[in-house]
Scaffold this motif. Structure first.
Motif, mmCIF file in Angstrom:
data_model
loop_
_atom_site.group_PDB
_atom_site.id
_atom_site.type_symbol
_atom_site.label_atom_id
_atom_site.label_comp_id
_atom_site.label_asym_id
_atom_site.label_seq_id
_atom_site.Cartn_x
_atom_site.Cartn_y
_atom_site.Cartn_z
ATOM 1 N N GLN A 242 0.837 -1.207 0.000
ATOM 2 C CA GLN A 242 0.000 0.000 0.000
ATOM 3 C C GLN A 242 0.869 1.252 0.000
ATOM 4 O O GLN A 242 0.626 2.199 -0.759
ATOM 5 C CB GLN A 242 -0.922 0.000 1.220
ATOM 6 N N HIS A 243 1.868 1.261 0.874
ATOM 7 C CA HIS A 243 2.760 2.419 0.981
ATOM 8 C C HIS A 243 3.514 2.652 -0.322
ATOM 9 O O HIS A 243 3.636 3.796 -0.788
ATOM 10 C CB HIS A 243 3.745 2.210 2.132
ATOM 11 N N ALA A 248 4.374 5.731 -5.140
ATOM 12 C CA ALA A 248 4.573 5.755 -6.592
ATOM 13 C C ALA A 248 3.657 6.782 -7.244
ATOM 14 O O ALA A 248 4.067 7.520 -8.143
ATOM 15 C CB ALA A 248 4.311 4.368 -7.173
ATOM 16 N N LEU A 249 2.409 6.853 -6.789
ATOM 17 C CA LEU A 249 1.468 7.827 -7.345
ATOM 18 C C LEU A 249 1.858 9.249 -6.959
ATOM 19 O O LEU A 249 1.673 10.183 -7.748
ATOM 20 C CB LEU A 249 0.047 7.508 -6.873
ATOM 21 N N TYR A 266 10.516 7.885 -19.093
ATOM 22 C CA TYR A 266 10.823 6.637 -18.406
ATOM 23 C C TYR A 266 10.262 6.618 -16.984
ATOM 24 O O TYR A 266 9.907 5.555 -16.463
ATOM 25 C CB TYR A 266 12.333 6.375 -18.400
ATOM 26 N N VAL A 267 10.153 7.803 -16.358
ATOM 27 C CA VAL A 267 9.568 7.870 -15.016
ATOM 28 C C VAL A 267 8.058 7.646 -15.092
ATOM 29 O O VAL A 267 7.502 6.821 -14.362
ATOM 30 C CB VAL A 267 9.877 9.229 -14.352
ATOM 31 N N LEU A 273 3.600 1.288 -15.369
ATOM 32 C CA LEU A 273 3.841 -0.145 -15.552
ATOM 33 C C LEU A 273 3.978 -0.854 -14.211
ATOM 34 O O LEU A 273 3.484 -1.982 -14.037
ATOM 35 C CB LEU A 273 5.103 -0.350 -16.385
ATOM 36 N N TYR A 274 4.612 -0.204 -13.256
ATOM 37 C CA TYR A 274 4.759 -0.776 -11.910
ATOM 38 C C TYR A 274 3.389 -1.052 -11.293
ATOM 39 O O TYR A 274 3.148 -2.125 -10.733
ATOM 40 C CB TYR A 274 5.557 0.184 -11.028
ATOM 41 N N ILE A 275 2.477 -0.082 -11.409
ATOM 42 C CA ILE A 275 1.134 -0.262 -10.850
ATOM 43 C C ILE A 275 0.385 -1.354 -11.607
ATOM 44 O O ILE A 275 -0.275 -2.212 -11.012
ATOM 45 C CB ILE A 275 0.352 1.068 -10.896
#
Length: 312
Positions: A242-243, A248-249, A266-267, A273-275
């Motif tokens: 969750q953290h 990330a957001l 890329y960021v 993509l991570y989410i």
């Protein structure tokens, strides 16, 4: 409706409007060509006006891409500018039916949404001309940039009409080089004693229109991110995950809202993509909507559009 199918619907309807005219084409004509029912039409579009707006948005976005697809390593800024203008002229053939429709219909009068969208496009392209002229000619043009952008816009629009009438008799790159030589002469002709005709105050409505749309999209993206963060906290997830998702957001929002530099592709893409790779079904729709908002923001944000967003 899948994107590919939507494009097919839009292209088919556009050809009908180009052949028969917007006002002479009925919804029944459209659904017959699509092979669907009227009920299905209203599932995808709220009205014929809404469909026309979708057609205009689709084709304008495709046409504007021709300005940005030229790689950064294609020579000097001036050479790249020439290639961008040439690509725009060369793109005319692909959109011939659309341009025919635009020339024969009183498009802005169809709806206020279409009228506003076309005004925004004018603001966007004018701003793009100003930015590129300064990148190509430097401080030499800054004082007169609004006048030069206006003249360039007029020349390109008129030559586009000539390409539409006699496409086989004009060569895109030859015309682009011809126009840039004219720009060289125009800019060289200015004297320090000569005042510009146009100044920032006079073109402020165009600049403000583009800036306002950018701010609205920023607010929309921030609200979307806040909603996703709230939803993440409500999910039955490991606290560490969750953290990490929440952080990330936060990083994504900071990257997009940074006024000092262009968002780094890329960021932005890495965080999305991570989410996505977390495979959280309850976030899937929100993530898709966020991607769509970010793409729209990219198209209205010159800091991304000019160079730093595009993959080469």
């Amino acid at each position: 409706m899948a994107d590919e199918r939507k494009v097919q619907f839009i292209e088919t309807a556009m050809k009908l409007f180009a052949e028969k005219g917007y006002y002479s084409t009925s919804i029944q004509d459209i659904v017959d060509a699509w092979g669907i029912s009227k009920g299905a039409f209203y599932h995808h579009f709220s009205s014929k006006e809404d469909l026309m707006l979708a057609i205009i948005q689709h084709h304008f976005e495709k046409m504007m891409e021709s300005f940005t697809v030229i790689p950064q390593d294609s020579g000097s800024e001036k050479e790249r500018f020439i290639q961008q203008i040439a690509a725009h002229f060369a793109n005319m053939h692909e959109h011939k039916e659309f341009l025919q429709m635009m020339m024969t219909e009183q498009i802005p009068k169809i709806s206020s949404d279409i009228h506003l969208y076309l005004l925004k496009q004018r603001a966007y392209i004018f701003s793009w001309y100003c930015d590129r002229l300064i990148e190509v000619y430097g401080t030499e043009v800054e004082r007169y940039v609004f006048d030069v952008a206006t003249m360039l816009n007029g020349m390109i629009r008129q030559y586009m009409f000539c390409f539409f009438l006699q496409p086989s008799k004009l060569h895109a790159e030859e015309v682009a080089r011809f126009l840039v030589r004219r720009l060289d002469a125009i800019i060289a002709s200015f004297s320090h004693e000569e005042a510009p005709i146009l100044n920032k105050e006079m073109v402020e409505p165009l600049i403000e229109m583009e800036e306002k749309e950018r701010c609205v999209l920023q607010e929309k993206i921030s609200a979307r991110i806040a909603h996703m963060q709230k939803k993440i906290l409500s999910l039955s997830l490991d606290k560490k995950i969750q953290h990490e998702l929440h952080a990330a957001l936060d990083t994504l929002e900071a990257e997009l809202m940074n006024e000092e530099s262009a968002p780094r592709e890329y960021v932005v893409q890495g965080i999305l993509l991570y989410i996505e790779n977390r495979h959280l079904p309850l976030l899937a729709d929100d993530l898709a909507a966020l991607r769509k908002d970010i793409e729209q923001y990219r198209k209205t944000n010159n800091r991304w559009e000019r160079s730093k967003w595009k993959k080469h």
